[in-house]
Design a protein around this motif. Structure first.
Motif, mmCIF file in Angstrom:
data_model
loop_
_atom_site.group_PDB
_atom_site.id
_atom_site.type_symbol
_atom_site.label_atom_id
_atom_site.label_comp_id
_atom_site.label_asym_id
_atom_site.label_seq_id
_atom_site.Cartn_x
_atom_site.Cartn_y
_atom_site.Cartn_z
ATOM 1 N N LEU A 128 -11.308 20.287 11.900
ATOM 2 C CA LEU A 128 -12.493 19.601 11.408
ATOM 3 C C LEU A 128 -13.443 20.497 10.638
ATOM 4 C CD1 LEU A 128 -13.174 17.450 14.572
ATOM 5 C CD2 LEU A 128 -11.862 16.871 12.535
ATOM 6 N N ALA A 129 -13.314 21.818 10.796
ATOM 7 C CA ALA A 129 -14.191 22.753 10.093
ATOM 8 C C ALA A 129 -13.400 24.019 9.809
ATOM 9 C CB ALA A 129 -15.419 23.060 10.938
ATOM 10 N N PRO A 130 -13.793 24.755 8.791
ATOM 11 C CA PRO A 130 -13.102 26.015 8.506
ATOM 12 C C PRO A 130 -13.189 26.962 9.699
ATOM 13 C CG PRO A 130 -14.597 25.451 6.718
ATOM 14 C CD PRO A 130 -14.848 24.483 7.841
ATOM 15 N N ILE A 175 2.125 -3.593 10.455
ATOM 16 C CA ILE A 175 1.551 -2.330 10.015
ATOM 17 C C ILE A 175 0.304 -2.646 9.193
ATOM 18 C CG2 ILE A 175 1.939 -0.198 8.734
ATOM 19 C CD1 ILE A 175 3.765 -0.619 11.248
ATOM 20 N N LEU A 176 -0.832 -2.102 9.598
ATOM 21 C CA LEU A 176 -2.097 -2.432 8.958
ATOM 22 C C LEU A 176 -2.539 -1.416 7.915
ATOM 23 C CD1 LEU A 176 -3.985 -3.604 12.158
ATOM 24 C CD2 LEU A 176 -2.623 -4.967 10.558
ATOM 25 N N HIS A 177 -2.235 -0.130 8.146
ATOM 26 C CA HIS A 177 -2.673 0.901 7.216
ATOM 27 C C HIS A 177 -1.871 2.169 7.447
ATOM 28 C CE1 HIS A 177 -5.812 3.379 5.042
ATOM 29 N NE2 HIS A 177 -5.619 2.353 4.232
ATOM 30 N N ILE A 178 -1.789 3.022 6.428
ATOM 31 C CA ILE A 178 -1.089 4.304 6.527
ATOM 32 C C ILE A 178 -1.882 5.357 5.780
ATOM 33 C CG2 ILE A 178 1.255 3.418 6.789
ATOM 34 C CD1 ILE A 178 1.607 3.827 3.757
ATOM 35 N N ALA A 179 -1.637 6.626 6.133
ATOM 36 C CA ALA A 179 -2.238 7.743 5.408
ATOM 37 C C ALA A 179 -1.322 8.951 5.535
ATOM 38 C CB ALA A 179 -3.615 8.067 5.979
ATOM 39 N N CYS A 180 -1.152 9.665 4.438
ATOM 40 C CA CYS A 180 -0.361 10.894 4.427
ATOM 41 C C CYS A 180 -1.306 12.079 4.280
ATOM 42 C CB CYS A 180 0.630 10.893 3.278
ATOM 43 S SG CYS A 180 1.919 9.663 3.426
ATOM 44 N N GLY A 181 -1.135 13.070 5.155
ATOM 45 C CA GLY A 181 -1.912 14.301 5.070
ATOM 46 C C GLY A 181 -1.066 15.400 4.458
ATOM 47 N N GLY A 182 -1.476 16.642 4.680
ATOM 48 C CA GLY A 182 -0.749 17.770 4.127
ATOM 49 C C GLY A 182 0.698 17.803 4.583
ATOM 50 N N TYR A 200 0.852 -1.185 0.000
ATOM 51 C CA TYR A 200 0.000 0.000 0.000
ATOM 52 C C TYR A 200 0.885 1.231 0.000
ATOM 53 C CZ TYR A 200 -3.812 3.162 1.197
ATOM 54 O OH TYR A 200 -4.739 4.164 1.173
ATOM 55 N N ILE A 201 0.466 2.266 -0.729
ATOM 56 C CA ILE A 201 1.197 3.533 -0.777
ATOM 57 C C ILE A 201 0.206 4.667 -0.561
ATOM 58 C CG2 ILE A 201 2.531 5.120 -2.231
ATOM 59 C CD1 ILE A 201 3.657 2.687 -3.677
ATOM 60 N N SER A 202 0.642 5.677 0.214
ATOM 61 C CA SER A 202 -0.141 6.892 0.403
ATOM 62 C C SER A 202 0.746 8.084 0.085
ATOM 63 C CB SER A 202 -0.641 6.973 1.850
ATOM 64 O OG SER A 202 -1.397 8.162 2.037
ATOM 65 N N VAL A 203 0.169 9.098 -0.535
ATOM 66 C CA VAL A 203 0.936 10.277 -0.938
ATOM 67 C C VAL A 203 0.323 11.522 -0.308
ATOM 68 C CG1 VAL A 203 1.700 11.660 -2.905
ATOM 69 C CG2 VAL A 203 1.534 9.174 -3.119
ATOM 70 N N GLY A 204 1.168 12.327 0.356
ATOM 71 C CA GLY A 204 0.740 13.589 0.935
ATOM 72 C C GLY A 204 1.133 14.746 0.044
ATOM 73 N N GLU A 205 1.123 15.952 0.611
ATOM 74 C CA GLU A 205 1.438 17.137 -0.186
ATOM 75 C C GLU A 205 2.866 17.115 -0.713
ATOM 76 O OE1 GLU A 205 1.661 21.954 0.413
ATOM 77 O OE2 GLU A 205 0.331 20.795 1.698
ATOM 78 N N LYS A 206 3.836 16.765 0.144
ATOM 79 C CA LYS A 206 5.243 16.753 -0.265
ATOM 80 C C LYS A 206 5.973 15.516 0.234
ATOM 81 C CE LYS A 206 5.724 21.784 -0.125
ATOM 82 N NZ LYS A 206 6.438 22.887 0.533
ATOM 83 N N PHE A 254 -9.453 -0.519 15.339
ATOM 84 C CA PHE A 254 -9.485 0.233 14.091
ATOM 85 C C PHE A 254 -9.079 -0.628 12.903
ATOM 86 C CE2 PHE A 254 -8.798 3.367 17.458
ATOM 87 C CZ PHE A 254 -9.852 4.223 17.204
ATOM 88 N N THR A 255 -9.648 -0.302 11.742
ATOM 89 C CA THR A 255 -9.315 -1.024 10.519
ATOM 90 C C THR A 255 -8.577 -0.152 9.512
ATOM 91 O OG1 THR A 255 -11.446 -0.464 9.537
ATOM 92 C CG2 THR A 255 -11.300 -2.558 10.730
ATOM 93 N N LYS A 256 -8.801 1.154 9.549
ATOM 94 C CA LYS A 256 -8.184 2.085 8.603
ATOM 95 C C LYS A 256 -7.894 3.411 9.300
ATOM 96 C CE LYS A 256 -9.001 -0.160 4.613
ATOM 97 N NZ LYS A 256 -8.151 -1.276 4.451
ATOM 98 N N VAL A 257 -6.891 4.112 8.775
ATOM 99 C CA VAL A 257 -6.634 5.491 9.173
ATOM 100 C C VAL A 257 -6.688 6.353 7.916
ATOM 101 C CG1 VAL A 257 -5.273 5.012 11.248
ATOM 102 C CG2 VAL A 257 -4.118 5.119 9.033
ATOM 103 N N PHE A 258 -6.915 7.636 8.095
ATOM 104 C CA PHE A 258 -6.923 8.546 6.961
ATOM 105 C C PHE A 258 -6.405 9.896 7.406
ATOM 106 C CE2 PHE A 258 -11.145 8.082 8.770
ATOM 107 C CZ PHE A 258 -11.518 9.383 9.072
ATOM 108 N N ALA A 259 -5.985 10.700 6.455
ATOM 109 C CA ALA A 259 -5.435 12.015 6.750
ATOM 110 C C ALA A 259 -5.789 12.964 5.628
ATOM 111 C CB ALA A 259 -3.916 11.932 6.906
ATOM 112 N N GLY A 260 -6.157 14.177 6.007
ATOM 113 C CA GLY A 260 -6.404 15.239 5.035
ATOM 114 C C GLY A 260 -5.368 16.323 5.252
ATOM 115 N N GLY A 261 -5.624 17.500 4.771
ATOM 116 C CA GLY A 261 -4.672 18.587 4.908
ATOM 117 C C GLY A 261 -4.222 18.794 6.344
ATOM 118 N N GLU A 262 -5.161 19.001 7.250
ATOM 119 C CA GLU A 262 -4.843 19.238 8.666
ATOM 120 C C GLU A 262 -5.757 18.423 9.576
ATOM 121 O OE1 GLU A 262 -5.375 23.414 8.145
ATOM 122 O OE2 GLU A 262 -3.222 23.782 8.097
#
Length: 167
Positions: free
Chosen positions: A160-162, A86-93, A26-32, A135-143
């Motif tokens: 979580l909100a603007p 390692i079960l899951h990964i996520a890259c955020g901003g 599995y591969i996850s890609v963030g901003e940089k 937990f089964t999955k993790v995720f990441a967004g910008g912040e």
């Protein structure tokens, strides 16, 4: 390019990476930056810009970058202890989230809105262990970061909100 990866640059249980070229599940890609799980689920490789500790404590070049995929050291793992699967990964901003066995979540990087689960630090590394939650999955967004339980419940942390001006 992964063909330049040396076995000494990553941790492996030696069951899946018999050549100098690691294989990923599995591969996850963030901003940089990016992160990948080895097919044996015993290590996370990271590469890209290392500012704000988004790829943990890996060697960086003079441009603050890791161009060769390197093992992401997990906190609280002592020499000689078994490496957790390692079960899951996520890259955020500017952060990375790792789900290891026993539902332990590791977060690395920028923390301006609590996206690595800590208070009062700008960036760093954290370990989130919500006993009794599986937990089964993790995720990441910008912040923002989050995780999904086996029951489908969603846990979120970070921005979580603007933010609005109260002027």
């Amino acid at each position: 390019p992964t063909s330049n990866v040396s076995r000494s640059r990553y941790l492996c249980c030696n069951e899946c990476c018999s050549s100098d070229k690691p294989r990923f599940s599995y591969i996850s890609v963030g901003e940089k930056h990016a992160a990948a799980i080895l097919v044996c689920f015993c290590s996370v490789l990271v590469w890209g810009y290392g500012d704000d500790q988004r790829i943990g404590d890996v060697p960086l070049n003079k441009d603050n970058c890791c161009i060769v995929p390197s093992a992401l050291p997990l906190p609280d793992i002592k020499q000689g202890e078994p490496i957790p699967r390692i079960l899951h990964i996520a890259c955020g901003g500017a952060h990375t989230v790792v789900l290891a066995e026993h539902s332990v979540i590791y977060c690395f990087g920028k923390n301006s809105f609590g996206q690595i689960g800590m208070q009062h630090i700008d960036c760093g590394t954290s370990r989130i262990d919500l006993m009794g939650r599986y937990f089964t999955k993790v995720f990441a967004g910008g912040e923002t970061s989050g995780a999904v339980t086996v029951n489908g419940d969603v846990w979120l942390w970070g921005k979580l909100a603007p933010q609005s001006d109260s002027n």
